[in-house]
Design an enzyme around this catalytic site. Structure first.
Site, PDB file in Angstrom:
ATOM      1  CD  GLU A 123      -2.709  -1.204   2.256  1.00 29.82           C
ATOM      2  OE1 GLU A 123      -4.173  -1.562   2.243  1.00 29.82           O
ATOM      3  OE2 GLU A 123      -2.431  -0.472   3.435  1.00 29.82           O
ATOM      4  CB  CYS A 136       2.811   7.165   3.547  1.00 34.39           C
ATOM      5  SG  CYS A 136       3.401   6.150   4.937  1.00 34.39           S
ATOM      6  CB  CYS A 143       6.564  -5.338   8.814  1.00 29.39           C
ATOM      7  SG  CYS A 143       7.819  -4.327   9.609  1.00 29.39           S
ATOM      8  CB  CYS A 147       5.945  -2.478  16.245  1.00 21.56           C
ATOM      9  SG  CYS A 147       7.547  -1.982  15.729  1.00 21.56           S
ATOM     10  CB  CYS A 150       2.496  -1.360  13.825  1.00 21.35           C
ATOM     11  SG  CYS A 150       2.640  -0.995  12.112  1.00 21.35           S
ATOM     12  CB  CYS A 374       0.646   6.700  12.129  1.00 23.35           C
ATOM     13  SG  CYS A 374       2.105   6.070  12.745  1.00 23.35           S
TER      14      CYS A 374
END
Length: 402
Positions: A123, A136, A143, A147, A150, A374
């Protein structure tokens, strides 16, 4: 025996020493020119048996059309003879990411779900403001950092994005905004942040090569001062990022104690807070005019106390860091175990940091209604079934012809 056309010259004070350079063709056998440097463009042409002097000239022309004019068709390249267009079309392609879904938030934020040729989804997000527009950009499919606050961190890491796929996001945004030919002034897309899916410093070479294309003055021509690379703290790569890319640095800090940061940013167990802050202090080019940005997500009863704020001030002062702290209200997503800090708590935290002379603005959440804020990015391929997305894309294509 290799011919000269299969070799890449290495610049030197005397005759260059040739070394092999391979170009990976697509499934259709053509080579994608997007993501190639000027030298690689020239070598791709030589590899396809174009005479050296011709290859040098054509590479410069192709570079201009690809990165300055945004061309995707060779037939649009008016300074290249029409008789050569079929030769180029047979051997090469200038790609764009495949758009599977495009969404627009009520606040104007745009999000694109993109798909690679090997059917991997990622994305990108564009955030317009009155005086700037920020893209962004993702660096990985998925990933590996996990985290816990997230949504992207709940995905598995599939693979790194290539330079073409990274710079392709910028090209696609320029297409969408109608910003060709490339102009230094009057752009909507003024800034880039490497804050999308993935950890940029775990895909260092590809991110570096893509950003060099973005910053090249003869092409996309975006100043390094308008590009920010965000890392969760891959300490060994931070010095290389400063030396080889030289863009602004943002660090996903999110906590000031080992116990809390170990939980919410597990990479902290490998590279601790003190080691990370020392790497920030050593990052080249930082000063009061070019501060390091520390991202700090506000999690209720986890990292948002007044003591946490005071410890943050102490740490930044200890390492004499020219810093700005972005306080980010936690953006919820299904299954998250955290809540956002209350507005009163965020205000108190911000006031303490501001009171110490360190800028600590509270970031206004953007694109929440389309999961573009975010920490919310997670490809729709994991939210919907692949078949559902394909059906929706086919339905949209059908209605386009009605």
């Amino acid at each position: 025996m290799q011919t000269a056309a299969n070799l890449m010259p290495i610049p030197g004070h005397i005759d260059p020493v040739p070394v092999p350079r391979s170009f990976v063709p697509r499934s259709d056998g053509r080579i994608d020119l997007l993501g190639l440097s000027l030298a690689d463009l020239r070598m791709a042409l030589e590899t396809s048996q174009l005479e050296e002097k011709q290859a040098k000239l054509r590479a410069k022309q192709l570079w201009h059309w690809i990165y300055n004019r945004g061309a995707t068709e060779f037939s649009a390249m008016t300074d290249i003879s029409k008789t050569m267009h079929p030769w180029l079309e047979q051997r090469f392609v200038i790609s764009r990411p495949n758009v599977i879904e495009a969404q627009v938030s009520t606040d104007g934020t745009r999000k694109w779900l993109l798909r690679s040729d090997d059917a991997q989804d990622y994305e990108m997000v564009f955030i317009p403001d009155a005086d700037r527009g920020t893209l962004c950009v993702s660096s990985q499919v998925g990933c590996t950092l996990n985290c816990t606050f997230c949504h992207t961190g709940t995905m598995r890491l599939v693979r790194n994005l290539t330079p073409a796929e990274i710079v392709g996001q910028v090209m696609l945004a320029r297409d969408s905004l109608g910003e060709w030919p490339s102009q230094p002034e009057g752009r909507m897309l003024t800034n880039i942040v490497m804050m999308g899916m993935g950890e940029p410093l775990y895909n260092f070479e590809n991110v570096r090569d893509a950003l060099k294309l973005v910053m090249d003055g003869a092409g996309l021509a975006l100043s390094r001062r308008r590009i920010t690379l965000s890392t969760s703290g891959v300490v060994p790569m931070m010095a290389r990022a400063g030396a080889e890319i030289g863009v602004n640095l943002a660090v996903s800090l999110h906590a000031v104690t080992k116990e809390v940061r170990d939980e919410i940013v597990p990479l902290n167990r490998k590279y601790g807070i003190e080691e990370l802050l020392q790497a920030c202090a050593d990052y080249p080019g930082t000063n009061n005019a070019r501060r390091i940005t520390f991202e700090y997500v506000m999690l209720k009863d986890k990292n948002d106390s007044d003591d946490d704020a005071r410890e943050l001030v102490r740490l930044l002062r200890k390492y004499e860091l020219p810093a700005k702290v972005n306080l980010i209200p936690f953006n919820p997503w299904p299954g998250a175990t955290y809540e956002c800090s209350t507005p009163e708590r965020i205000k108190s935290f911000s006031s303490i940091v501001f009171g110490a002379g360190i800028s600590a603005p509270v970031r206004t959440p953007r694109g929440r209604d389309i999961d573009a804020a975010c920490g919310q990015l997670k490809t729709a391929s994991e939210k919907k079934s692949r078949a559902q997305i394909d059906r929706e894309a086919a339905a949209e294509a059908d209605t386009a012809f009605v």
